[in-house]
Scaffold this motif. Structure first.
Motif, PDB file in Angstrom:
ATOM      1  N   ALA A 164      -7.089  17.252  69.000  1.00 22.62           N
ATOM      2  CA  ALA A 164      -8.083  16.573  69.838  1.00 22.62           C
ATOM      3  C   ALA A 164      -9.315  16.206  69.024  1.00 22.62           C
ATOM      4  O   ALA A 164      -9.902  15.127  69.224  1.00 22.62           O
ATOM      5  CB  ALA A 164      -8.452  17.490  71.009  1.00 22.62           C
ATOM      6  N   ARG A 215      -8.585  13.027  66.917  1.00 24.34           N
ATOM      7  CA  ARG A 215      -8.595  11.819  67.740  1.00 24.34           C
ATOM      8  C   ARG A 215     -10.023  11.445  68.127  1.00 24.34           C
ATOM      9  O   ARG A 215     -10.382  10.252  68.195  1.00 24.34           O
ATOM     10  CB  ARG A 215      -7.736  12.021  68.984  1.00 24.34           C
ATOM     11  CG  ARG A 215      -7.544  10.745  69.786  1.00 24.34           C
ATOM     12  CD  ARG A 215      -6.654  10.947  70.986  1.00 24.34           C
ATOM     13  NE  ARG A 215      -5.251  11.048  70.586  1.00 24.34           N
ATOM     14  CZ  ARG A 215      -4.578  12.186  70.589  1.00 24.34           C
ATOM     15  NH1 ARG A 215      -5.154  13.321  70.945  1.00 24.34           N
ATOM     16  NH2 ARG A 215      -3.320  12.215  70.212  1.00 24.34           N
ATOM     17  N   VAL A 268     -10.018  11.300  75.530  1.00 18.13           N
ATOM     18  CA  VAL A 268     -10.330  11.906  74.234  1.00 18.13           C
ATOM     19  C   VAL A 268     -11.525  12.838  74.351  1.00 18.13           C
ATOM     20  O   VAL A 268     -11.547  13.928  73.759  1.00 18.13           O
ATOM     21  CB  VAL A 268     -10.587  10.801  73.191  1.00 18.13           C
ATOM     22  CG1 VAL A 268     -11.040  11.417  71.864  1.00 18.13           C
ATOM     23  CG2 VAL A 268      -9.325   9.973  72.979  1.00 18.13           C
ATOM     24  N   ARG A 328     -10.658  16.220  75.503  1.00 18.85           N
ATOM     25  CA  ARG A 328      -9.671  16.891  74.643  1.00 18.85           C
ATOM     26  C   ARG A 328      -8.274  16.869  75.266  1.00 18.85           C
ATOM     27  O   ARG A 328      -7.509  17.834  75.163  1.00 18.85           O
ATOM     28  CB  ARG A 328     -10.068  18.344  74.366  1.00 18.85           C
ATOM     29  CG  ARG A 328     -11.449  18.519  73.749  1.00 18.85           C
ATOM     30  CD  ARG A 328     -11.481  17.923  72.351  1.00 18.85           C
ATOM     31  NE  ARG A 328     -12.599  18.435  71.574  1.00 18.85           N
ATOM     32  CZ  ARG A 328     -13.835  17.943  71.605  1.00 18.85           C
ATOM     33  NH1 ARG A 328     -14.096  16.919  72.409  1.00 18.85           N
ATOM     34  NH2 ARG A 328     -14.793  18.436  70.855  1.00 18.85           N
ATOM     35  N   ARG A 329      -7.925  15.789  75.904  1.00 20.42           N
ATOM     36  CA  ARG A 329      -6.616  15.677  76.539  1.00 20.42           C
ATOM     37  C   ARG A 329      -5.824  14.566  75.869  1.00 20.42           C
ATOM     38  O   ARG A 329      -6.395  13.553  75.442  1.00 20.42           O
ATOM     39  CB  ARG A 329      -6.767  15.381  78.037  1.00 20.42           C
ATOM     40  CG  ARG A 329      -7.441  16.493  78.813  1.00 20.42           C
ATOM     41  CD  ARG A 329      -7.682  16.126  80.249  1.00 20.42           C
ATOM     42  NE  ARG A 329      -6.446  15.803  80.940  1.00 20.42           N
ATOM     43  CZ  ARG A 329      -6.383  15.375  82.215  1.00 20.42           C
ATOM     44  NH1 ARG A 329      -7.507  15.210  82.904  1.00 20.42           N
ATOM     45  NH2 ARG A 329      -5.232  15.117  82.783  1.00 20.42           N
TER      46      ARG A 329
END
Length: 377
Positions: free
Chosen positions: A3, A6, A52, A55-56
């Motif tokens: 995460a 990204r 993002v 954190r998914r």
């Protein structure tokens, strides 16, 4: 891709678009459709930011829609370029597409490489269709494409190396934690084993001392019974710590083996599939068996029956079982009745807690029958 990785890539894409794309849009004479491409790129960034930032992982529909939007925006931005500005200062979208594809497809390496290759091919086709480039333009375009794509692919390689290192560190930490847990369990097991052997020797050593000092007569029936019981209890204690598939059968067979060494003919019958029985319950189940086999003179029959909810151990021997305490689970301090009695709970060690098993005893002429039952909760 993690995460955090990204999130970094999304931040790069969000900074590059206004930082390196807005100035060329204002300084060069683009077709108005270029603003539509600019808006599509911004929409993709904003659409990904919702997942993002939390954190998914990006949902598949978001990824598919984002890739289509990125390719459409790239095609529009390239088409809207001023004449002869392909891969030049005005071609602001050429460096942005790869970063947004990294955000969208960072977890899908094969698809990402295919998408980057398709973007390069699409840009080259649009360039060729806009006019015939000369050698200088071809060389310049090659330098631009190589510089942009190599930097983006290199970033991807570094991120994947970091991810692999992080996974290896997590695996090492997990293995270290498991090793620590195994060491603690082994130490606790060793301490428990020492305590049990010390407790057993604490009851056996006085017997040996009395024999050595002549206090006890080896020819006396009671003395022989105490020696046979001590030997059976020690043998079962050794068997308790063996690594075997069926511990209960192994421990009962160990008790029977000691009786056979004294010349007692012991038959053992086992029925039912193996069921998990805790160690303290196995001790309670085998304690009356130890006493019955130690008192047997010539013959004994042991039966072990197991069902899904109950375990039974029965012993029929050719001698009456005396009023004697066994080690781990004492037999009730009452005379054995002449006829089978009701279920009798067995007190725990020291008589302070009830035993997890029930014991039933009875005499039939010269034979004694003891049955121990445990019901799984």
């Amino acid at each position: 891709m993690t995460a955090n990785s990204r999130l970094v890539l999304l931040a790069v894409a969000a900074v590059i678009q206004p930082g390196l794309g807005l100035a060329p849009m204002l300084d060069h004479d683009h077709h108005p459709a270029a603003w539509l491409a600019y808006a599509l790129f911004a929409l993709v960034t904003l659409g990904c930011a919702g997942w993002v930032a939390r954190r998914r992982p990006l949902p598949a529909p978001v990824v598919a829609g984002g890739v289509v939007a990125v390719f459409a925006a790239s095609a529009i931005a390239t088409w809207a370029l001023p004449p002869d500005d392909h891969f030049g200062p005005a071609h602001w979208s050429i460096g942005l597409v790869g970063w947004q594809l990294l955000v969208l497809l960072g977890d899908r390496l094969g698809v990402l490489l295919a998408a980057l290759s398709a973007h390069v091919a699409l840009s080259v086709v649009q360039w060729v269709l806009a006019g015939t480039p000369d050698r200088v333009e071809v060389g310049g375009a090659g330098v631009v494409l190589l510089g942009v794509t190599s930097f983006q692919v290199g970033t991807l390689v570094i991120l994947r190396m970091l991810l692999r290192a992080e996974r290896q560190a997590d695996l090492m930490a997990a293995e270290q934690e498991r090793a620590t847990t195994r060491a603690v369990v082994a130490e606790q097991w060793e301490q428990d084993l020492r305590a049990r052997f010390a407790g057993r020797l604490g009851t056996t050593l006085p017997l040996l001392a009395d024999l050595a000092d002549g206090v006890l007569d080896p020819r006396d029936e009671g003395t022989r019974l105490r020696c046979a019981l001590a030997a059976t209890q020690l043998r079962r204690l050794f068997a308790e710590h063996d690594d075997v598939p069926d511990p209960l059968v192994h421990e009962v067979a160990a008790c029977a083996h000691v009786a056979e060494q004294r010349g007692v003919a012991v038959s053992l019958a086992v029925s039912g599939a193996s069921v998990p029985v805790p160690a303290e319950v196995r001790r309670a189940l085998t304690a009356p068996v130890e006493l019955a086999l130690a008192a047997a003179r010539a013959r004994a029959r042991v039966s072990l029956l197991r069902t899904g909810t109950e375990v039974r151990v029965a012993v029929v021997s050719d001698a009456a079982v005396p009023d004697t305490q066994v080690s781990d689970t004492p037999i009730p301090d009452t005379p054995i009745p002449d006829t089978p009695g009701p279920d009798t709970p067995v007190p725990g060690p020291g008589g302070t807690a009830p035993s997890p098993v029930e014991v039933e005893t009875g005499t039939y002429g010269e034979h004694t029958r003891m049955e121990v039952r445990w019901r799984a909760s």
